[in-house]
Design a protein around this motif. Structure first.
Motif, PDB file in Angstrom:
ATOM      1  N   THR A  96       0.832  -1.210   0.000  1.00 54.63           N
ATOM      2  CA  THR A  96       0.000   0.000   0.000  1.00 54.63           C
ATOM      3  C   THR A  96       0.864   1.256   0.000  1.00 54.63           C
ATOM      4  OG1 THR A  96      -1.755  -1.194   1.156  1.00 54.63           O
ATOM      5  CG2 THR A  96      -1.869   1.206   1.199  1.00 54.63           C
ATOM      6  N   ALA A  97       1.923   1.259   0.793  1.00 59.16           N
ATOM      7  CA  ALA A  97       2.825   2.419   0.821  1.00 59.16           C
ATOM      8  C   ALA A  97       3.444   2.650  -0.550  1.00 59.16           C
ATOM      9  CB  ALA A  97       3.912   2.207   1.874  1.00 59.16           C
ATOM     10  N   PHE A  98       3.863   1.580  -1.203  1.00 65.68           N
ATOM     11  CA  PHE A  98       4.416   1.689  -2.551  1.00 65.68           C
ATOM     12  C   PHE A  98       3.383   2.293  -3.500  1.00 65.68           C
ATOM     13  CE2 PHE A  98       4.430  -0.533  -6.699  1.00 65.68           C
ATOM     14  CZ  PHE A  98       5.547   0.053  -7.258  1.00 65.68           C
ATOM     15  N   LEU A  99       2.165   1.795  -3.434  1.00 74.26           N
ATOM     16  CA  LEU A  99       1.111   2.277  -4.333  1.00 74.26           C
ATOM     17  C   LEU A  99       0.746   3.739  -4.066  1.00 74.26           C
ATOM     18  CD1 LEU A  99      -1.130  -0.909  -4.356  1.00 74.26           C
ATOM     19  CD2 LEU A  99       0.257  -0.044  -6.257  1.00 74.26           C
ATOM     20  N   ILE A 100       0.799   4.148  -2.805  1.00 77.71           N
ATOM     21  CA  ILE A 100       0.485   5.541  -2.469  1.00 77.71           C
ATOM     22  C   ILE A 100       1.470   6.499  -3.122  1.00 77.71           C
ATOM     23  CG2 ILE A 100       0.544   7.208  -0.550  1.00 77.71           C
ATOM     24  CD1 ILE A 100      -0.840   5.037   1.162  1.00 77.71           C
ATOM     25  N   THR A 101       2.725   6.088  -3.261  1.00 74.43           N
ATOM     26  CA  THR A 101       3.739   6.987  -3.825  1.00 74.43           C
ATOM     27  C   THR A 101       3.681   7.074  -5.346  1.00 74.43           C
ATOM     28  OG1 THR A 101       5.440   5.257  -3.982  1.00 74.43           O
ATOM     29  CG2 THR A 101       5.307   6.494  -1.907  1.00 74.43           C
ATOM     30  N   LEU A 102       3.130   6.084  -6.023  1.00 75.52           N
ATOM     31  CA  LEU A 102       3.160   6.055  -7.487  1.00 75.52           C
ATOM     32  C   LEU A 102       2.576   7.300  -8.163  1.00 75.52           C
ATOM     33  CD1 LEU A 102       2.469   2.375  -8.608  1.00 75.52           C
ATOM     34  CD2 LEU A 102       4.600   3.667  -8.678  1.00 75.52           C
ATOM     35  N   PRO A 103       1.389   7.757  -7.789  1.00 78.43           N
ATOM     36  CA  PRO A 103       0.828   8.906  -8.510  1.00 78.43           C
ATOM     37  C   PRO A 103       1.668  10.186  -8.379  1.00 78.43           C
ATOM     38  CG  PRO A 103      -0.870   7.817  -7.233  1.00 78.43           C
ATOM     39  CD  PRO A 103       0.433   7.215  -6.832  1.00 78.43           C
ATOM     40  N   PHE A 104       2.548  10.238  -7.401  1.00 84.92           N
ATOM     41  CA  PHE A 104       3.358  11.432  -7.188  1.00 84.92           C
ATOM     42  C   PHE A 104       4.666  11.396  -7.970  1.00 84.92           C
ATOM     43  CE2 PHE A 104       0.635  10.897  -3.463  1.00 84.92           C
ATOM     44  CZ  PHE A 104      -0.071  12.084  -3.536  1.00 84.92           C
ATOM     45  N   ASN A 105       4.922  10.290  -8.665  1.00 86.53           N
ATOM     46  CA  ASN A 105       6.106  10.205  -9.521  1.00 86.53           C
ATOM     47  C   ASN A 105       5.820  10.904 -10.841  1.00 86.53           C
ATOM     48  OD1 ASN A 105       7.767   8.740  -7.763  1.00 86.53           O
ATOM     49  ND2 ASN A 105       6.733   6.839  -8.312  1.00 86.53           N
ATOM     50  N   SER A 106       6.833  11.525 -11.405  1.00 85.60           N
ATOM     51  CA  SER A 106       6.641  12.355 -12.600  1.00 85.60           C
ATOM     52  C   SER A 106       6.120  11.566 -13.799  1.00 85.60           C
ATOM     53  CB  SER A 106       7.943  13.057 -12.962  1.00 85.60           C
ATOM     54  OG  SER A 106       8.966  12.102 -13.205  1.00 85.60           O
ATOM     55  N   GLY A 107       6.485  10.311 -13.951  1.00 82.85           N
ATOM     56  CA  GLY A 107       6.055   9.543 -15.114  1.00 82.85           C
ATOM     57  C   GLY A 107       4.667   8.948 -15.013  1.00 82.85           C
ATOM     58  N   PHE A 108       4.048   9.024 -13.843  1.00 77.09           N
ATOM     59  CA  PHE A 108       2.749   8.378 -13.651  1.00 77.09           C
ATOM     60  C   PHE A 108       1.682   8.949 -14.588  1.00 77.09           C
ATOM     61  CE2 PHE A 108      -1.375   7.649 -11.625  1.00 77.09           C
ATOM     62  CZ  PHE A 108      -1.302   6.285 -11.383  1.00 77.09           C
ATOM     63  N   GLY A 109       1.725  10.233 -14.833  1.00 77.67           N
ATOM     64  CA  GLY A 109       0.725  10.863 -15.698  1.00 77.67           C
ATOM     65  C   GLY A 109       0.779  10.396 -17.135  1.00 77.67           C
ATOM     66  N   GLN A 110       1.858   9.747 -17.523  1.00 78.53           N
ATOM     67  CA  GLN A 110       2.018   9.312 -18.910  1.00 78.53           C
ATOM     68  C   GLN A 110       1.656   7.846 -19.129  1.00 78.53           C
ATOM     69  OE1 GLN A 110       6.037  10.604 -19.468  1.00 78.53           O
ATOM     70  NE2 GLN A 110       5.406  12.677 -18.967  1.00 78.53           N
ATOM     71  N   ILE A 111       1.219   7.135 -18.089  1.00 75.35           N
ATOM     72  CA  ILE A 111       0.834   5.739 -18.303  1.00 75.35           C
ATOM     73  C   ILE A 111      -0.503   5.707 -19.027  1.00 75.35           C
ATOM     74  CG2 ILE A 111       2.146   4.915 -16.309  1.00 75.35           C
ATOM     75  CD1 ILE A 111      -0.501   4.569 -14.813  1.00 75.35           C
ATOM     76  N   ILE A 112      -0.746   4.617 -19.748  1.00 72.18           N
ATOM     77  CA  ILE A 112      -1.974   4.513 -20.539  1.00 72.18           C
ATOM     78  C   ILE A 112      -3.177   4.289 -19.631  1.00 72.18           C
ATOM     79  CG2 ILE A 112      -0.709   3.686 -22.562  1.00 72.18           C
ATOM     80  CD1 ILE A 112      -1.719   0.851 -21.908  1.00 72.18           C
ATOM     81  N   GLN A 113      -4.357   4.500 -20.166  1.00 71.21           N
ATOM     82  CA  GLN A 113      -5.600   4.403 -19.396  1.00 71.21           C
ATOM     83  C   GLN A 113      -5.769   3.022 -18.759  1.00 71.21           C
ATOM     84  OE1 GLN A 113      -7.472   6.949 -18.628  1.00 71.21           O
ATOM     85  NE2 GLN A 113      -8.963   5.761 -17.484  1.00 71.21           N
ATOM     86  N   PHE A 114      -5.434   1.955 -19.476  1.00 73.54           N
ATOM     87  CA  PHE A 114      -5.548   0.606 -18.929  1.00 73.54           C
ATOM     88  C   PHE A 114      -4.707   0.465 -17.673  1.00 73.54           C
ATOM     89  CE2 PHE A 114      -3.914  -3.784 -18.647  1.00 73.54           C
ATOM     90  CZ  PHE A 114      -5.117  -4.456 -18.472  1.00 73.54           C
ATOM     91  N   GLU A 115      -3.482   0.999 -17.695  1.00 72.61           N
ATOM     92  CA  GLU A 115      -2.606   0.916 -16.523  1.00 72.61           C
ATOM     93  C   GLU A 115      -3.158   1.742 -15.358  1.00 72.61           C
ATOM     94  OE1 GLU A 115       1.002   2.128 -18.434  1.00 72.61           O
ATOM     95  OE2 GLU A 115       1.687   0.058 -18.668  1.00 72.61           O
ATOM     96  N   LYS A 116      -3.826   2.852 -15.661  1.00 75.15           N
ATOM     97  CA  LYS A 116      -4.448   3.649 -14.595  1.00 75.15           C
ATOM     98  C   LYS A 116      -5.585   2.871 -13.932  1.00 75.15           C
ATOM     99  CE  LYS A 116      -3.148   8.153 -16.360  1.00 75.15           C
ATOM    100  NZ  LYS A 116      -3.560   9.420 -16.950  1.00 75.15           N
ATOM    101  N   ILE A 117      -6.338   2.141 -14.741  1.00 73.73           N
ATOM    102  CA  ILE A 117      -7.417   1.317 -14.192  1.00 73.73           C
ATOM    103  C   ILE A 117      -6.829   0.185 -13.345  1.00 73.73           C
ATOM    104  CG2 ILE A 117      -9.280  -0.288 -14.804  1.00 73.73           C
ATOM    105  CD1 ILE A 117      -9.788   1.590 -17.250  1.00 73.73           C
ATOM    106  N   VAL A 118      -5.762  -0.442 -13.839  1.00 72.34           N
ATOM    107  CA  VAL A 118      -5.093  -1.495 -13.070  1.00 72.34           C
ATOM    108  C   VAL A 118      -4.594  -0.916 -11.747  1.00 72.34           C
ATOM    109  CG1 VAL A 118      -3.096  -3.045 -12.990  1.00 72.34           C
ATOM    110  CG2 VAL A 118      -4.481  -2.923 -15.059  1.00 72.34           C
ATOM    111  N   PHE A 119      -4.019   0.271 -11.791  1.00 74.10           N
ATOM    112  CA  PHE A 119      -3.547   0.915 -10.563  1.00 74.10           C
ATOM    113  C   PHE A 119      -4.702   1.139  -9.589  1.00 74.10           C
ATOM    114  CE2 PHE A 119      -3.204   4.774  -8.054  1.00 74.10           C
ATOM    115  CZ  PHE A 119      -2.093   4.481  -7.270  1.00 74.10           C
ATOM    116  N   MET A 120      -5.812   1.659 -10.083  1.00 72.45           N
ATOM    117  CA  MET A 120      -6.958   1.952  -9.220  1.00 72.45           C
ATOM    118  C   MET A 120      -7.473   0.674  -8.539  1.00 72.45           C
ATOM    119  SD  MET A 120     -10.702   3.529 -10.183  1.00 72.45           S
ATOM    120  CE  MET A 120     -11.094   2.090 -11.153  1.00 72.45           C
ATOM    121  N   VAL A 121      -7.619  -0.398  -9.301  1.00 70.65           N
ATOM    122  CA  VAL A 121      -8.104  -1.657  -8.735  1.00 70.65           C
ATOM    123  C   VAL A 121      -7.081  -2.224  -7.749  1.00 70.65           C
ATOM    124  CG1 VAL A 121      -8.801  -4.032  -9.294  1.00 70.65           C
ATOM    125  CG2 VAL A 121      -9.562  -2.139 -10.730  1.00 70.65           C
TER     126      VAL A 121
END
Length: 165
Positions: free
Chosen positions: A36-61
């Motif tokens: 969970t701690a790892f996942l909390i930090t992901l959206p704050f990394n600079s490259g996170f905004g460039q992942i594709i929509q499918f990966e964003k959905i995978v992240f959310m789930v």
């Protein structure tokens, strides 16, 4: 002061089961917390905004499953504290077991999906799916299939031994 999780030599099976459950939760909880701690930090990394929509959905789930596992793993300890003294140990143990199994299902999904997320980012979506399926198979075998098989085998062995005697 009497503690419902303390194993006493004259204690009941419910006492021992609660103590075993606490130890099992102490093993599972740090893994769920770290994920969970790892996942909390992901959206704050600079490259996170460039992942594709499918990966964003995978992240959310994945994030939802990881947080859910934490809630389900910590639930029995919080409930135990608020319900003291326990009037029905067996009912509490059964409820805590169901929460623990549900938490383990959520953690299984979170681990598989996080493997997909990381490998997809590093090696591409096809490799991410391949690794996720591999992890799902491995976790399924070690956490779910093998214990059920071993329990049935031991149960069958005990039944066969009783017939012989």
């Amino acid at each position: 002061m009497d503690d419902d999780f303390t194993v006493k030599t004259e204690g009941t099976n419910a006492d021992i089961d609660l103590s075993d459950m606490l130890v099992e939760l102490r093993i599972l909880l740090p893994g769920a917390q770290l994920l969970t701690a790892f996942l909390i930090t992901l959206p704050f990394n600079s490259g996170f905004g460039q992942i594709i929509q499918f990966e964003k959905i995978v992240f959310m789930v994945t994030f939802f499953c990881s947080i859910s596992s934490l809630i389900l793993f910590t639930g029995p300890a919080i409930q135990h504290r608020l319900m003291r003294p326990l009037l029905d140990r067996q009912r509490f143990k059964n409820s805590a077991t169901r929460q623990m199994v549900a938490g383990t299902i959520c953690l299984t999904l979170a681990l598989v999906l996080s493997a997909n997320l990381v490998m997809s980012e590093v090696f591409g979506q096809r490799m991410g799916i391949t690794v996720a399926v591999t992890m799902a198979t491995f976790i399924g075998a070690m956490w779910w299939i093998w214990p059920i098989y071993a329990r049935r085998r031991l149960s069958h062995h005990a039944t066969s031994t009783k017939r012989i005697l």
